[in-house]
Enzyme design. Structure first.
Site, PDB file in Angstrom:
ATOM      1  CB  CYS A  93      -0.950  -0.079   1.154  1.00  0.00           C
ATOM      2  SG  CYS A  93      -2.801   1.059   0.597  1.00  0.00           S
ATOM      3  NE  ARG A 126      -9.225   6.055   1.843  1.00  0.00           N
ATOM      4  CZ  ARG A 126      -7.221   6.363   1.764  1.00  0.00           C
ATOM      5  NH1 ARG A 126      -7.557   7.113   1.651  1.00  0.00           N
ATOM      6  NH2 ARG A 126      -6.546   5.024   2.291  1.00  0.00           N
ATOM      7  CG  HIS A 189      -3.756  -2.966   3.798  1.00  0.00           C
ATOM      8  ND1 HIS A 189      -4.639  -3.770   3.890  1.00  0.00           N
ATOM      9  CD2 HIS A 189      -3.233  -2.368   3.156  1.00  0.00           C
ATOM     10  CE1 HIS A 189      -5.102  -1.846   3.310  1.00  0.00           C
ATOM     11  NE2 HIS A 189      -4.339  -0.973   3.277  1.00  0.00           N
TER      12      HIS A 189
HETATM   13  N1  GLN Z   1      -1.830   6.823   2.017  1.00  0.00           N
HETATM   14  C1  GLN Z   1      -1.680   6.345   0.688  1.00  0.00           C
HETATM   15  C2  GLN Z   1      -2.942   6.372   0.412  1.00  0.00           C
HETATM   16  O1  GLN Z   1      -4.365   6.269   0.281  1.00  0.00           O
HETATM   17  C3  GLN Z   1      -1.726   4.514   1.088  1.00  0.00           C
HETATM   18  C4  GLN Z   1      -2.809   4.016   2.700  1.00  0.00           C
HETATM   19  C5  GLN Z   1      -1.839   2.647   3.035  1.00  0.00           C
HETATM   20  O2  GLN Z   1      -1.085   2.217   2.930  1.00  0.00           O
HETATM   21  N2  GLN Z   1      -3.428   2.753   3.351  1.00  0.00           N
HETATM   22  O3  GLN Z   1      -3.614   6.067  -1.013  1.00  0.00           O
END
Ligand code: GLN
Length: 240
Positions: A93, A126, A189
């Site tokens: 990620c 997101r 993850h």
């Molecule tokens: N901050 C990054 C995003 O939002 C990665 C997030 C994460 O590692 N879960 O894309």
């Protein structure tokens, strides 16, 4: 035989149980009589990549990534030598995004390591979902959870897998993650490796091959791990 696993910045990059990936690698080594040492590096530590066989770069919030990005500049060249010398890396990620050239966010650009030719742009909303991907080189699908604002574009690189359910790199091209030399980058993850023992063994085997010239691994009884994997596949595959 011994493998040394370097965990980069666990205090900053450790979202959604990334530490479970370390535990999994350690246990699967120990069950086979392979010694496994874990070295945690904090942001102020110097890193000697020549002593490492596997490097884990975990997930992090945009803010934490921004903090790490400054430090990355100082290790970029030795990290690149390690990667080009077939060093094994698992980047999850936020860590995956940092493998690339940059991650553009509404608050500015986070410079990456440029270890792999990819880049990330923040998007909305997101991308949050259970996720199942498939790669022909594995006997089983890879399952996990994704939660990222970034959309990653890997160009001509090979993906880790094809998305069967979920969003993947950028919700558009049906690809998830990246494979470059012995580097695995992925948005999965939750953590990734306990439910995907085949991916864990892929990393261990490549690390052993590089170090000892033989990546053969004793087979383990993965009935429970694969049951967890199948549960997710049965629950979500074919829904979308
Ligand atoms: N901050 C990054 C995003 O939002 C990665 C997030 C994460 O590692 N879960 O894309």
């Amino acid at each position: 035989m011994k493998l040394t696993i370097g965990h980069l910045y666990p205090d900053l990059l450790n979202l959604y149980g990334d530490r479970g990936n370390i535990q999994c690698m350690k246990m699967r080594c120990q069950w086979r009589g392979i010694e496994a040492e874990v070295r945690e590096f904090q942001i102020t530590d110097a890193i000697d990549f020549s002593g490492l066989d596997i490097v884990l770069l975990g997930g992090g919030s945009d803010r934490e990534q921004m903090l790490v990005c400054e430090k990355l500049k100082t290790i970029r060249s030795s990290f690149r030598d390690y990667v080009e010398d077939n060093g094994v890396v698992i980047a999850v990620c936020g860590g995956y995004q940092l493998l690339g050239h940059y991650y553009d966010t509404d608050d500015g650009r986070i410079e990456g390591l440029s270890l792999v030719d990819l880049y990330t742009e923040q998007g909305s909303p997101r991308l949050i979902s259970n996720i199942i991907i498939q790669n022909e080189m594995f006997d089983f699908p890879i399952v996990g959870f994704e939660n990222h604002g970034g959309r990653t574009f890997i160009g001509e690189n090979r993906p880790l897998g094809k998305v069967l359910f979920g969003y993947g790199n950028n919700e558009k091209d049906g690809a998830e993650g990246v494979l470059y030399k012995n580097v695995v980058g992925t948005y999965l993850h939750g953590p990734l490796l306990p439910k995907n023992p085949h991916v864990c063994d892929y990393l261990l085997s490549h690390a052993l091959e590089r170090k000892y010239g033989n990546g053969e691994l004793e087979k383990l009884d993965d009935a429970q791990e694969l049951e967890a994997n199948r549960y997710i596949v049965d629950r979500f595959a074919g829904r979308r």
